[in-house]
Design an enzyme around this catalytic site. Structure first.
Site, PDB file in Angstrom:
ATOM      1  N   LYS A  78       0.857  -1.198   0.000  1.00 25.20           N
ATOM      2  CA  LYS A  78       0.000   0.000   0.000  1.00 25.20           C
ATOM      3  C   LYS A  78       0.887   1.241   0.000  1.00 25.20           C
ATOM      4  O   LYS A  78       1.931   1.258   0.654  1.00 25.20           O
ATOM      5  CB  LYS A  78      -0.872   0.039   1.271  1.00 25.20           C
ATOM      6  N   GLY A 184     -18.490   7.561  -2.984  1.00 25.83           N
ATOM      7  CA  GLY A 184     -17.391   7.763  -3.931  1.00 25.83           C
ATOM      8  C   GLY A 184     -17.496   6.821  -5.109  1.00 25.83           C
ATOM      9  O   GLY A 184     -18.590   6.409  -5.510  1.00 25.83           O
TER      10      GLY A 184
HETATM   11  N1  LIG Z   1     -11.744   1.713  -5.522  1.00 22.64           N
HETATM   12  C1  LIG Z   1     -11.553   0.428  -5.345  1.00 22.64           C
HETATM   13  O1  LIG Z   1     -11.427  -0.333  -6.314  1.00 22.64           O
HETATM   14  C2  LIG Z   1     -11.470  -0.152  -3.958  1.00 22.64           C
HETATM   15  C3  LIG Z   1     -11.034  -1.467  -3.806  1.00 22.64           C
HETATM   16  C4  LIG Z   1     -10.993  -2.036  -2.544  1.00 22.64           C
HETATM   17  C5  LIG Z   1     -11.358  -1.283  -1.439  1.00 22.64           C
HETATM   18  N2  LIG Z   1     -11.763   0.008  -1.613  1.00 22.64           N
HETATM   19  C6  LIG Z   1     -12.119   0.758  -0.411  1.00 22.64           C
HETATM   20  O2  LIG Z   1     -13.475   1.208  -0.520  1.00 22.64           O
HETATM   21  C7  LIG Z   1     -13.628   2.492   0.091  1.00 22.64           C
HETATM   22  C8  LIG Z   1     -14.160   3.481  -0.924  1.00 22.64           C
HETATM   23  O3  LIG Z   1     -13.257   3.531  -2.030  1.00 22.64           O
HETATM   24  P1  LIG Z   1     -13.521   4.490  -3.273  1.00 22.64           P
HETATM   25  O4  LIG Z   1     -12.598   4.042  -4.348  1.00 22.64           O
HETATM   26  O5  LIG Z   1     -14.976   4.585  -3.543  1.00 22.64           O
HETATM   27  O6  LIG Z   1     -12.972   5.852  -2.691  1.00 22.64           O
HETATM   28  P2  LIG Z   1     -13.461   7.347  -3.045  1.00 22.64           P
HETATM   29  O7  LIG Z   1     -12.389   8.247  -2.586  1.00 22.64           O
HETATM   30  O8  LIG Z   1     -13.916   7.441  -4.462  1.00 22.64           O
HETATM   31  O9  LIG Z   1     -14.750   7.476  -2.105  1.00 22.64           O
HETATM   32  C9  LIG Z   1     -14.695   7.579  -0.722  1.00 22.64           C
HETATM   33  C10 LIG Z   1     -15.824   8.502  -0.343  1.00 22.64           C
HETATM   34  O10 LIG Z   1     -15.940   8.498   1.073  1.00 22.64           O
HETATM   35  C11 LIG Z   1     -16.190   9.839   1.484  1.00 22.64           C
HETATM   36  N3  LIG Z   1     -15.836   9.957   2.900  1.00 22.64           N
HETATM   37  C12 LIG Z   1     -14.612  10.087   3.472  1.00 22.64           C
HETATM   38  N4  LIG Z   1     -14.711  10.165   4.802  1.00 22.64           N
HETATM   39  C13 LIG Z   1     -16.034  10.065   5.102  1.00 22.64           C
HETATM   40  C14 LIG Z   1     -16.797  10.073   6.306  1.00 22.64           C
HETATM   41  N5  LIG Z   1     -16.201  10.195   7.499  1.00 22.64           N
HETATM   42  N6  LIG Z   1     -18.139   9.952   6.216  1.00 22.64           N
HETATM   43  C15 LIG Z   1     -18.757   9.824   5.022  1.00 22.64           C
HETATM   44  N7  LIG Z   1     -18.103   9.832   3.850  1.00 22.64           N
HETATM   45  C16 LIG Z   1     -16.759   9.935   3.878  1.00 22.64           C
HETATM   46  C17 LIG Z   1     -15.353  10.688   0.544  1.00 22.64           C
HETATM   47  O11 LIG Z   1     -15.811  12.032   0.511  1.00 22.64           O
HETATM   48  C18 LIG Z   1     -15.568   9.954  -0.777  1.00 22.64           C
HETATM   49  O12 LIG Z   1     -16.683  10.424  -1.485  1.00 22.64           O
HETATM   50  C19 LIG Z   1     -12.233   2.835   0.644  1.00 22.64           C
HETATM   51  O13 LIG Z   1     -12.132   2.424   1.977  1.00 22.64           O
HETATM   52  C20 LIG Z   1     -11.290   2.004  -0.219  1.00 22.64           C
HETATM   53  O14 LIG Z   1     -10.062   1.723   0.421  1.00 22.64           O
HETATM   54  C21 LIG Z   1     -11.839   0.584  -2.836  1.00 22.64           C
END
Ligand SMILES: NC(=O)c1ccc[n+]([C@@H]2O[C@H](COP(=O)([O-])OP(=O)(O)OC[C@H]3O[C@@H](n4cnc5c(N)ncnc54)[C@H](O)[C@@H]3O)[C@@H](O)[C@H]2O)c1
Length: 342
Positions: A78, A184
């Site tokens: 990471k 997100g």
């Molecule tokens: N993108 C992927 O392929 C992927 C893969 C595995 C795991 N994840 C995990 O899934 C989660 C979301 O990923 P993503 O790619 O959609 O990220 P992203 O950055 O697109 O979305 C995250 C969203 O969460 C919001 N956020 C942050 N803190 C917050 C809070 N306290 N309360 C409410 N909303 C809050 C942000 O404003 C953002 O809109 C993360 O934990 C990430 O590590 C993502």
């Protein structure tokens, strides 16, 4: 081995100040035992860089488990770019930071391959790729297989179906009430699809510009008090503290956010409260599965998506084993990993 190292079980952690950007860069390589480490790049604001380091250590260790559960010949890594509070990156400094990240990845000599995560986007990956070839999930027009968010969301939906089947006796979300925490790239896609399939969805995000048609919104804290069937954590990690779990009124928790349990004891509390929790390391593996299979095993789109859909089978297996043995879902995952890596 871990005990002898006082709890430190990472192979390598690179921490440096970027030469161009002057900003901290943390790359944690947890394990390359099964193959090169893979893991996304997170750009986020932390109270200080050490909090970013702690996140990188936790997230990379979770990636190792995620790869093992999914049967991928890869280990966990990471990158975390901990921004100081109040700092807003302009375009030049952002570019400088991602060039620095590319150098850091290159310096690891192929032990780690980087991709997208919270706070980073395809243009950032393209900047990294100017300095290293060790980048996964580049846009299709740049020769990659595209962002992992779509297959991650597909895997989450398969996991939601399997969890609903175990808890409510049907994988069909029609009429079920969902609370999505974070709208997100993944949470937004999951919320949209749930609405299309007839679910009643409420969501919350700290960014007030995030909206999905047909989804009611509230603030992130109030969302946790809603009387719903399923909570979908799709923001950042450690959402499920003991205090939050004591407030929850749902029957199941299943979503993409990494490291949802604030500490392992929360897993026991969820069991005590009769709330079924689908472990994040299984639920959110779709992006890693898709990108690794397509880019390193030359597997086609359809076949890779079948492996993403199989996340539903693994979730069903884990939840059923936990119920049968009276253990937590985390313990059932650890058992599954032991069997799959034996
Ligand atoms: N993108 C992927 O392929 C992927 C893969 C595995 C795991 N994840 C995990 O899934 C989660 C979301 O990923 P993503 O790619 O959609 O990220 P992203 O950055 O697109 O979305 C995250 C969203 O969460 C919001 N956020 C942050 N803190 C917050 C809070 N306290 N309360 C409410 N909303 C809050 C942000 O404003 C953002 O809109 C993360 O934990 C990430 O590590 C993502």
């Amino acid at each position: 081995m871990t005990d002898q190292l006082n709890g430190f079980d990472h192979e390598q952690v690179l921490i440096r100040r970027g030469g161009r950007s002057g900003l901290p860069i943390v790359v944690a390589v947890h394990s390359t035992a099964a193959g090169p480490a893979v893991g996304g790049c997170r750009l986020w604001t932390y109270p200080d860089w050490r909090a970013g380091l702690a996140d990188a250590l936790d997230l990379s260790a979770a990636m190792t488990v995620k790869c093992a559960v999914a049967g991928l010949p890869r280990g966990g890594g990471k990158t975390v770019l901990p921004l100081p509070p109040g700092l807003r990156l302009d375009a030049d400094r952002r570019r400088a930071l991602f060039l620095d990240v590319g150098d850091a990845v290159e310096d690891l000599g192929g032990r780690y391959f980087i991709g997208e995560d919270v706070g980073t986007t395809a243009p950032d990956l393209l900047t990294i790729a100017e300095r290293t070839g060790r980048v996964m999930g580049l846009p299709t027009e740049s020769g990659g297989v595209g962002e992992p968010a779509a297959p991650t969301a597909a895997g989450v939906l398969a996991a939601i179906g399997a969890t609903c089947e175990v808890v409510f006796g049907t994988a069909d979300p029609t009429g079920l009430r969902f609370a999505v925490h974070g709208l997100g790239q993944v949470g937004g896609r999951v919320a949209r699809r749930l609405v299309e399939r007839g679910a009643v969805v409420t969501a919350a995000d700290v960014d007030p510009t995030r909206h999905v048609p047909g989804v009611a919104t509230t603030d992130p804290d109030s969302l946790l008090d809603l009387d719903v069937d399923v909570l979908v954590p799709a923001s950042l990690g450690h959402l499920l503290t003991r205090e939050v779990v004591a407030r929850l009124r749902c029957r199941a928790v299943v979503g993409p956010a990494n490291n949802q349990l604030a500490d392992p004891s929360v897993g026991d509390l969820l069991v005590e409260r009769g709330i079924t929790w689908a472990p994040d390391v299984v639920v959110n593996g779709g992006g890693a599965v898709y990108v690794v299979l397509r880019e390193t095993a030359q597997v086609g789109h359809e076949e890779a998506m079948k492996r993403v859909d199989a996340i539903g089978d693994t979730v069903r297996e884990v939840l059923t084993a936990a119920a049968r043995t009276g253990s937590t879902p985390s313990a059932a995952v650890a058992d599954l990993v032991r069997r799959r890596t034996a």
